[in-house]
Design a protein around this motif. Structure first.
Motif, PDB file in Angstrom:
ATOM      1  N   ARG A 128      12.646  42.366  -3.469  1.00 31.36           N
ATOM      2  CA  ARG A 128      12.750  41.500  -4.862  1.00 31.36           C
ATOM      3  C   ARG A 128      11.521  42.329  -6.391  1.00 31.36           C
ATOM      4  NH1 ARG A 128      11.893  35.275  -2.856  1.00 31.36           N
ATOM      5  NH2 ARG A 128      12.317  34.990  -5.223  1.00 31.36           N
ATOM      6  N   ILE A 129      10.944  42.434  -5.375  1.00 32.24           N
ATOM      7  CA  ILE A 129      10.178  43.298  -6.096  1.00 32.24           C
ATOM      8  C   ILE A 129      10.497  44.289  -7.323  1.00 32.24           C
ATOM      9  CG2 ILE A 129       7.344  44.870  -5.935  1.00 32.24           C
ATOM     10  CD1 ILE A 129       6.969  41.998  -5.443  1.00 32.24           C
ATOM     11  N   VAL A 130      10.756  45.243  -6.711  1.00 32.18           N
ATOM     12  CA  VAL A 130      11.900  46.092  -6.441  1.00 32.18           C
ATOM     13  C   VAL A 130      12.909  45.796  -8.177  1.00 32.18           C
ATOM     14  CG1 VAL A 130      13.885  48.167  -6.413  1.00 32.18           C
ATOM     15  CG2 VAL A 130      11.784  47.603  -4.906  1.00 32.18           C
ATOM     16  N   ALA A 131      13.061  44.529  -7.905  1.00 34.18           N
ATOM     17  CA  ALA A 131      14.524  44.234  -9.285  1.00 34.18           C
ATOM     18  C   ALA A 131      13.546  42.925 -10.566  1.00 34.18           C
ATOM     19  CB  ALA A 131      15.021  42.878  -8.567  1.00 34.18           C
ATOM     20  N   LEU A 132      12.302  42.914  -9.953  1.00 34.71           N
ATOM     21  CA  LEU A 132      11.331  42.899 -11.171  1.00 34.71           C
ATOM     22  C   LEU A 132      10.973  43.944 -11.876  1.00 34.71           C
ATOM     23  CD1 LEU A 132       9.893  40.493 -12.387  1.00 34.71           C
ATOM     24  CD2 LEU A 132       8.012  41.398 -10.642  1.00 34.71           C
ATOM     25  N   VAL A 133      10.510  45.323 -11.324  1.00 32.30           N
ATOM     26  CA  VAL A 133      10.007  46.364 -11.495  1.00 32.30           C
ATOM     27  C   VAL A 133      11.013  46.361 -12.053  1.00 32.30           C
ATOM     28  CG1 VAL A 133       8.794  48.707 -11.711  1.00 32.30           C
ATOM     29  CG2 VAL A 133       8.198  46.909  -9.970  1.00 32.30           C
ATOM     30  N   SER A 134      12.182  46.663 -11.938  1.00 30.29           N
ATOM     31  CA  SER A 134      13.120  47.156 -13.019  1.00 30.29           C
ATOM     32  C   SER A 134      13.524  46.276 -14.000  1.00 30.29           C
ATOM     33  CB  SER A 134      14.670  47.399 -12.137  1.00 30.29           C
ATOM     34  OG  SER A 134      14.471  48.006 -11.337  1.00 30.29           O
ATOM     35  N   SER A 135      13.213  44.844 -13.749  1.00 34.81           N
ATOM     36  CA  SER A 135      13.653  44.183 -14.790  1.00 34.81           C
ATOM     37  C   SER A 135      12.389  44.227 -16.309  1.00 34.81           C
ATOM     38  CB  SER A 135      13.460  43.156 -15.191  1.00 34.81           C
ATOM     39  OG  SER A 135      12.698  42.445 -13.654  1.00 34.81           O
ATOM     40  N   ILE A 136      11.373  44.695 -15.937  1.00 35.60           N
ATOM     41  CA  ILE A 136      10.478  44.794 -16.639  1.00 35.60           C
ATOM     42  C   ILE A 136      10.273  46.547 -17.177  1.00 35.60           C
ATOM     43  CG2 ILE A 136       7.750  45.726 -16.950  1.00 35.60           C
ATOM     44  CD1 ILE A 136       7.358  43.511 -14.372  1.00 35.60           C
ATOM     45  N   VAL A 137      10.949  47.195 -16.249  1.00 35.69           N
ATOM     46  CA  VAL A 137      11.040  48.884 -17.286  1.00 35.69           C
ATOM     47  C   VAL A 137      12.222  48.479 -18.155  1.00 35.69           C
ATOM     48  CG1 VAL A 137      12.510  51.347 -16.249  1.00 35.69           C
ATOM     49  CG2 VAL A 137      10.112  49.944 -14.953  1.00 35.69           C
ATOM     50  N   ASP A 138      13.201  47.861 -17.885  1.00 43.87           N
ATOM     51  CA  ASP A 138      14.372  47.544 -18.848  1.00 43.87           C
ATOM     52  C   ASP A 138      14.036  46.805 -20.186  1.00 43.87           C
ATOM     53  OD1 ASP A 138      16.148  49.375 -17.166  1.00 43.87           O
ATOM     54  OD2 ASP A 138      17.123  46.870 -16.297  1.00 43.87           O
ATOM     55  N   GLU A 139      12.869  46.249 -19.613  1.00 43.61           N
ATOM     56  CA  GLU A 139      12.576  45.395 -21.176  1.00 43.61           C
ATOM     57  C   GLU A 139      11.074  46.724 -21.687  1.00 43.61           C
ATOM     58  OE1 GLU A 139       9.510  41.908 -21.439  1.00 43.61           O
ATOM     59  OE2 GLU A 139      11.430  41.442 -20.253  1.00 43.61           O
ATOM     60  N   GLU A 140      11.103  47.299 -21.823  1.00 44.20           N
ATOM     61  CA  GLU A 140       9.694  48.731 -21.927  1.00 44.20           C
ATOM     62  C   GLU A 140      10.818  49.213 -22.975  1.00 44.20           C
ATOM     63  OE1 GLU A 140       6.247  48.910 -22.274  1.00 44.20           O
ATOM     64  OE2 GLU A 140       6.395  46.571 -21.650  1.00 44.20           O
TER      65      GLU A 140
END
Length: 165
Positions: A140-152
């Motif tokens: 879940r942490i990996v998914a959260l970080v990936s979504s933040i990267v996508d947003e950035e």
């Protein structure tokens, strides 16, 4: 005459800084990688810079130069480092691509950036903390970080560019 000498020193400082930056850029990627591996293996073995230096007969500052890639490590010193850290010499070269591949330089750069981050206190703390989590929470942490990267990445796209253009 003294004024001229002082002015000359002042103008040479930027030149020295430029030379220092150039020297850093000229560090061979393999030397940088080996230095980072020395640092990682030293930290994994819980050995201080001073203790490693004493173990191989060099100063703490010299070990720092080896780890940064600023000073190349000779074959005999790699052998001494491996003996002191109780690891095979080959460990210092793990993760390097086959020299015959054309993608080698790009892969080395990517590996170096990852290793450099993992070698920082922040990187080690992140990994230590994540490993304390359950596998489910980790994913879940990996998914959260990936979504933040996508947003950035989306925010960094130039204005006016669209997928259809």
């Amino acid at each position: 005459m003294k004024r001229y000498a002082a002015a000359q020193v002042r103008t040479s400082r930027p030149a020295q800084a430029e030379q220092s930056n150039l020297a850093r850029e000229l560090v061979h990627p393999v030397d940088r990688h080996v230095g980072q591996q020395i640092r990682i293996r030293r930290m994994q073995s819980n050995v201080s810079l001073g203790d490693l230096g004493a173990g191989i007969g060099v100063s703490l500052q010299q070990v720092q130069k080896y780890e940064s890639g600023k000073n190349r490590v000779s074959a005999s010193m790699l052998y001494e480092l491996a003996n002191c850290l109780k690891i095979p010499v080959s460990r210092f070269f793990e993760g390097l691509p086959d020299p015959e591949t054309t993608q080698g330089q790009q892969i080395i750069t990517e590996i170096d950036e990852k290793i450099a981050y993992i070698s920082t206190a922040e990187g080690r703390r992140l990994i230590d903390d994540v490993l304390l989590l359950s596998p489910r929470v980790r994913s879940r942490i990996v998914a959260l970080v990936s979504s933040i990267v996508d947003e950035e990445m989306e925010e960094q796209k130039p204005v006016g560019s669209s997928a259809g253009s």
